[in-house]
Design a protein around this motif. Structure first.
Motif, PDB file in Angstrom:
ATOM      1  N   ALA A  54       0.861  -1.188   0.000  1.00  0.00           N
ATOM      2  CA  ALA A  54       0.000   0.000   0.000  1.00  0.00           C
ATOM      3  C   ALA A  54       0.892   1.230   0.000  1.00  0.00           C
ATOM      4  CB  ALA A  54      -0.902  -0.008   1.227  1.00  0.00           C
ATOM      5  N   ASN A  55       0.975   1.902  -1.113  1.00  0.00           N
ATOM      6  CA  ASN A  55       1.836   3.077  -1.242  1.00  0.00           C
ATOM      7  C   ASN A  55       0.962   4.331  -1.354  1.00  0.00           C
ATOM      8  OD1 ASN A  55       3.575   5.169  -2.164  1.00  0.00           O
ATOM      9  ND2 ASN A  55       5.016   3.621  -2.902  1.00  0.00           N
ATOM     10  N   PRO A  56       0.715   5.004  -0.237  1.00  0.00           N
ATOM     11  CA  PRO A  56      -0.156   6.188  -0.264  1.00  0.00           C
ATOM     12  C   PRO A  56       0.312   7.278  -1.215  1.00  0.00           C
ATOM     13  CG  PRO A  56       0.164   5.437   1.983  1.00  0.00           C
ATOM     14  CD  PRO A  56       1.113   4.647   1.134  1.00  0.00           C
ATOM     15  N   LYS A  57       1.621   7.458  -1.365  1.00  0.00           N
ATOM     16  CA  LYS A  57       2.130   8.492  -2.269  1.00  0.00           C
ATOM     17  C   LYS A  57       1.693   8.210  -3.702  1.00  0.00           C
ATOM     18  CE  LYS A  57       6.380   9.119   0.426  1.00  0.00           C
ATOM     19  NZ  LYS A  57       7.854   8.969   0.393  1.00  0.00           N
ATOM     20  N   LEU A  72      -3.615  18.388  -4.611  1.00  0.00           N
ATOM     21  CA  LEU A  72      -2.894  17.365  -5.372  1.00  0.00           C
ATOM     22  C   LEU A  72      -2.775  17.705  -6.857  1.00  0.00           C
ATOM     23  CD1 LEU A  72      -4.672  14.240  -3.824  1.00  0.00           C
ATOM     24  CD2 LEU A  72      -2.379  15.057  -3.248  1.00  0.00           C
ATOM     25  N   ALA A  73      -3.469  18.736  -7.307  1.00  0.00           N
ATOM     26  CA  ALA A  73      -3.611  19.013  -8.745  1.00  0.00           C
ATOM     27  C   ALA A  73      -2.280  19.133  -9.483  1.00  0.00           C
ATOM     28  CB  ALA A  73      -4.442  20.284  -8.943  1.00  0.00           C
ATOM     29  N   ALA A  74      -1.304  19.812  -8.884  1.00  0.00           N
ATOM     30  CA  ALA A  74      -0.045  20.083  -9.598  1.00  0.00           C
ATOM     31  C   ALA A  74       1.021  19.018  -9.360  1.00  0.00           C
ATOM     32  CB  ALA A  74       0.493  21.447  -9.180  1.00  0.00           C
ATOM     33  N   ILE A  75       0.725  18.012  -8.558  1.00  0.00           N
ATOM     34  CA  ILE A  75       1.717  16.989  -8.227  1.00  0.00           C
ATOM     35  C   ILE A  75       1.731  15.913  -9.314  1.00  0.00           C
ATOM     36  CG2 ILE A  75       2.442  15.268  -6.527  1.00  0.00           C
ATOM     37  CD1 ILE A  75       0.998  16.975  -4.421  1.00  0.00           C
ATOM     38  N   LYS A  76       2.892  15.640  -9.880  1.00  0.00           N
ATOM     39  CA  LYS A  76       3.008  14.691 -10.990  1.00  0.00           C
ATOM     40  C   LYS A  76       3.779  13.429 -10.632  1.00  0.00           C
ATOM     41  CE  LYS A  76       2.847  18.424 -14.411  1.00  0.00           C
ATOM     42  NZ  LYS A  76       3.551  19.096 -15.534  1.00  0.00           N
ATOM     43  N   ASN A  77       4.563  13.496  -9.571  1.00  0.00           N
ATOM     44  CA  ASN A  77       5.432  12.364  -9.227  1.00  0.00           C
ATOM     45  C   ASN A  77       5.351  12.069  -7.733  1.00  0.00           C
ATOM     46  OD1 ASN A  77       7.779  10.713  -8.628  1.00  0.00           O
ATOM     47  ND2 ASN A  77       8.521  11.260 -10.670  1.00  0.00           N
ATOM     48  N   PRO A  78       5.200  10.803  -7.354  1.00  0.00           N
ATOM     49  CA  PRO A  78       5.154  10.449  -5.927  1.00  0.00           C
ATOM     50  C   PRO A  78       6.396  10.888  -5.154  1.00  0.00           C
ATOM     51  CG  PRO A  78       4.453   8.592  -7.272  1.00  0.00           C
ATOM     52  CD  PRO A  78       4.984   9.627  -8.215  1.00  0.00           C
ATOM     53  N   ASN A  79       7.523  11.029  -5.859  1.00  0.00           N
ATOM     54  CA  ASN A  79       8.758  11.439  -5.197  1.00  0.00           C
ATOM     55  C   ASN A  79       8.709  12.885  -4.697  1.00  0.00           C
ATOM     56  OD1 ASN A  79       9.980   8.940  -5.604  1.00  0.00           O
ATOM     57  ND2 ASN A  79      10.761   9.535  -7.631  1.00  0.00           N
ATOM     58  N   LEU A  81       6.487  13.854  -2.775  1.00  0.00           N
ATOM     59  CA  LEU A  81       5.803  13.768  -1.493  1.00  0.00           C
ATOM     60  C   LEU A  81       6.645  13.061  -0.444  1.00  0.00           C
ATOM     61  CD1 LEU A  81       2.303  12.645  -2.843  1.00  0.00           C
ATOM     62  CD2 LEU A  81       3.013  14.977  -2.250  1.00  0.00           C
ATOM     63  N   GLU A  82       6.343  13.360   0.814  1.00  0.00           N
ATOM     64  CA  GLU A  82       6.956  12.634   1.928  1.00  0.00           C
ATOM     65  C   GLU A  82       5.948  12.538   3.062  1.00  0.00           C
ATOM     66  OE1 GLU A  82       9.276  15.878   4.672  1.00  0.00           O
ATOM     67  OE2 GLU A  82      10.353  15.114   2.927  1.00  0.00           O
ATOM     68  N   TYR A  83       6.214  11.641   4.012  1.00  0.00           N
ATOM     69  CA  TYR A  83       5.301  11.425   5.126  1.00  0.00           C
ATOM     70  C   TYR A  83       5.709  12.260   6.342  1.00  0.00           C
ATOM     71  CZ  TYR A  83       3.994   7.342   2.340  1.00  0.00           C
ATOM     72  OH  TYR A  83       3.590   6.517   1.320  1.00  0.00           O
ATOM     73  N   GLY A  84       4.692  12.790   7.038  1.00  0.00           N
ATOM     74  CA  GLY A  84       4.937  13.517   8.275  1.00  0.00           C
ATOM     75  C   GLY A  84       4.895  12.572   9.459  1.00  0.00           C
ATOM     76  N   LYS A  85       4.767  13.134  10.665  1.00  0.00           N
ATOM     77  CA  LYS A  85       4.743  12.334  11.888  1.00  0.00           C
ATOM     78  C   LYS A  85       3.351  11.728  12.106  1.00  0.00           C
ATOM     79  CE  LYS A  85       8.206  15.025  14.412  1.00  0.00           C
ATOM     80  NZ  LYS A  85       8.450  15.857  15.627  1.00  0.00           N
ATOM     81  N   LYS A 124       7.165  18.249  -0.726  1.00  0.00           N
ATOM     82  CA  LYS A 124       8.532  18.604  -0.322  1.00  0.00           C
ATOM     83  C   LYS A 124       9.033  19.910  -0.913  1.00  0.00           C
ATOM     84  CE  LYS A 124      10.273  14.550  -1.510  1.00  0.00           C
ATOM     85  NZ  LYS A 124      11.264  13.454  -1.694  1.00  0.00           N
ATOM     86  N   LYS A 125       8.413  20.408  -1.972  1.00  0.00           N
ATOM     87  CA  LYS A 125       8.915  21.612  -2.639  1.00  0.00           C
ATOM     88  C   LYS A 125       8.759  22.849  -1.754  1.00  0.00           C
ATOM     89  CE  LYS A 125       8.102  20.175  -7.435  1.00  0.00           C
ATOM     90  NZ  LYS A 125       7.374  20.481  -8.694  1.00  0.00           N
TER      91      LYS A 125
END
Length: 283
Positions: A54-57, A72-79, A81-85, A124-125
């Motif tokens: 299960a890969n949420p990204k 999420l509209a402008a996000i093209k790559n799972p990379n 993103l990152e997970y918080g606490k 992450k950006k």
């Protein structure tokens, strides 16, 4: 005899004042006690988060059109993103709801209620990591695993809930510096999470309302006493407990019924109009 009496008085003072002195502890300590680092299932949660099954990204990026979230509209790559606490959320079951109405000590009941962990997803950006969604890790099929992706809280609320620093600053600004208990819990039928803080003489509730600023007369991120909270949501909780099939929307049944009735009338009028038009053309 005098010596015995002095010893008795010292012992009595010790047992009387020690609980008062140590009953309330700093809000920093209480919040830390709710962190994943302090949880017995820490390794299982981390494994579930990083599992390839299960890969949420990837899910958030691949299904962003279906999820229809502007974040999420402008996000093209799972990379990107990152997970918080991860943060702990207790689910208010029937015992919790009944305790709310009966004025029972809620901290004890909440400690025995079911719970899960929620994880913010961050972009992450940029200099500041922007929250875009969250996902839930709960026990399913006798193991901890990702069970929901998207989140009930807004991304901003989720990030706020996961940040000990932000929680501490917020509560201290509300003069809640020391307490006996801190718990984040959710009442799904009311579309609201609550930050619960119990002190020696009062219980306080901070609503985190799902995707709106006000509901049932409660305002988002505002501190309420228990009496104020029950005045607002008590009748709805009682109705839901008495009704074996409560309205799932979390709104009063009357409002739901009115909407359904209105839509039914509209569709009936459209059907009749279309049918008459069809008959006229055939004639």
């Amino acid at each position: 005899m005098r010596t015995v009496m002095n010893v008795f008085l010292i012992a009595l003072m010790t047992f009387t004042f020690v609980p008062m002195a140590f009953g309330a502890i700093s809000i920093e300590t209480l919040i830390q006690q709710q962190s994943l680092d302090m949880a017995k299932e820490k390794l299982e949660i981390e494994q579930a988060i990083n599992s390839s099954k299960a890969n949420p990204k990837e899910f958030l990026v691949n299904k962003k059109d279906i999820l229809n979230r502007k974040e999420l509209a402008a996000i093209k790559n799972p990379n990107e993103l990152e997970y918080g606490k991860a943060y702990k959320v207790v689910s208010a079951n029937k015992n919790v709801m009944q305790a709310l109405l009966n004025n029972t000590d809620l901290s004890i009941v909440l400690q025995t209620a079911p719970y899960h962990w929620e994880v913010p997803v961050l972009l992450k950006k940029g200099a500041h990591k922007k929250p875009v969604a969250s996902f839930t890790v709960a026990i399913s099929d006798n193991r901890w695993q990702v069970v929901e992706i998207g989140g009930y809280l807004s991304p901003e609320q989720s990030q706020f809930s996961s940040s000990p620093e932000k929680l501490i600053t917020f509560l201290k600004d509300k003069s809640l510096k020391n307490a006996n208990s801190f718990i984040h819990f959710r009442i799904p039928s009311l579309h609201t999470d609550f930050l619960y803080v119990a002190t020696n003489d009062q219980e306080y509730f901070v609503p985190l309302i799902h995707n709106r600023d006000e509901l049932y007369g409660l305002k988002n991120k505002t501190v309420y006493t228990r009496n104020e909270l029950i005045s607002a949501i008590g009748p709805t909780i009682k109705k839901n407990l008495d009704d074996p099939n409560p309205a799932p929307s979390g709104y009063p049944s009357g409002e739901k019924f009115s909407l359904v009735t209105f839509l039914s009338i509209v569709f009936t009028i459209i059907f009749i109009y279309s049918y008459r038009k069809f008959i006229t053309k055939r004639s």
